[in-house]
Write a protein that holds these residues in place. Sequence first.
Motif, short mmCIF file in Angstrom:
data_model
loop_
_atom_site.label_atom_id
_atom_site.label_comp_id
_atom_site.label_asym_id
_atom_site.label_seq_id
_atom_site.Cartn_x
_atom_site.Cartn_y
_atom_site.Cartn_z
N ASP A 147 28.92 10.05 10.45
CA ASP A 147 28.05 8.87 10.61
C ASP A 147 28.88 7.60 10.81
O ASP A 147 28.56 6.77 11.67
N GLN A 151 28.95 5.32 14.30
CA GLN A 151 28.52 3.93 14.22
C GLN A 151 29.67 2.95 14.56
O GLN A 151 29.46 2.00 15.32
N ASP A 182 20.65 9.98 13.26
CA ASP A 182 20.27 8.57 13.38
C ASP A 182 21.49 7.68 13.61
O ASP A 182 21.36 6.57 14.15
N SER A 183 22.68 8.14 13.22
CA SER A 183 23.90 7.34 13.41
C SER A 183 24.30 7.22 14.88
O SER A 183 25.18 6.44 15.23
N CYS A 185 22.17 6.17 17.08
CA CYS A 185 21.31 5.10 17.62
C CYS A 185 22.01 3.75 17.69
O CYS A 185 22.79 3.40 16.81
N ARG A 188 20.10 1.46 14.25
CA ARG A 188 19.85 2.58 13.36
C ARG A 188 18.64 2.35 12.47
O ARG A 188 18.60 1.42 11.67
#
Length: 253
Positions: A147, A151, A182-183, A185, A188
Amino acid sequence: MGAYEEKKETCGTICLKYLLFTFNFLFWLAGGVVMAVGVWTLVEKSDYISLLSSKTYAASAYILVLAGAIVMVTGVLGCCATFKEQRRLLRVYFVLLLCIFLLEILAGVLAYIYYQQLNEELKQNLRDTMIEKYKQKDQEHVTRAVDKLQQEFKCCGSNSSSDWAESVWIRSRDAQSRKVPDSCCKTRTELCGTRDHPSNIYKVEGGCITKLEKFILDHLKIIGAVGVGVACVQIIGMVFTCCLYRSLKAEPY
């Protein structure tokens, strides 16, 4: 004539003492820098280390921490040996300098060796680590590292976002219909990974592997340069120590 030679010799010894003291102060500061680089690697970037199968990268950092700590202790010992003019302390100081020299050369060599094999290791292991261990039981450190990687470097997947289609977690019910974590995105939010359109997730050519490789290679250069650089400076210290030792040996007790 004899008195003149003795006075000249004493002046030479005094100059050597102050040169060696100055060197020891700078050496002590250098030890702090070496240890700081090693600690920064282990603490700040420890998450990324968990994504690597080889321990060479971490070993280089541990060696720098150890060498830095010994350097700082040795710097203090060197000051004491210089001002007390004790040949026994100077011998111990010289041996410690030599040991630190070898440790830092070792760290530099390890960094260089790992530099050569890094690309192949990442190709072989990063993708498997991400798709097999992400969000799995007892693999929280890998999940956190992945993650953070996606990011910070604005990337998704090892080679591309399509890698996540084979993820154990993505295929499970726990993923809640997500196509990517989701990381991936750009913004987020919870369940944002259900949509894998380029407007929503990071689509970087080469994926995270190229980003992580560049980061580690740059950091390996720092580790290698610091280790070899300080080791070269130590040669000057060993020369000064030998000169002062011979000068003190020639003086009467």
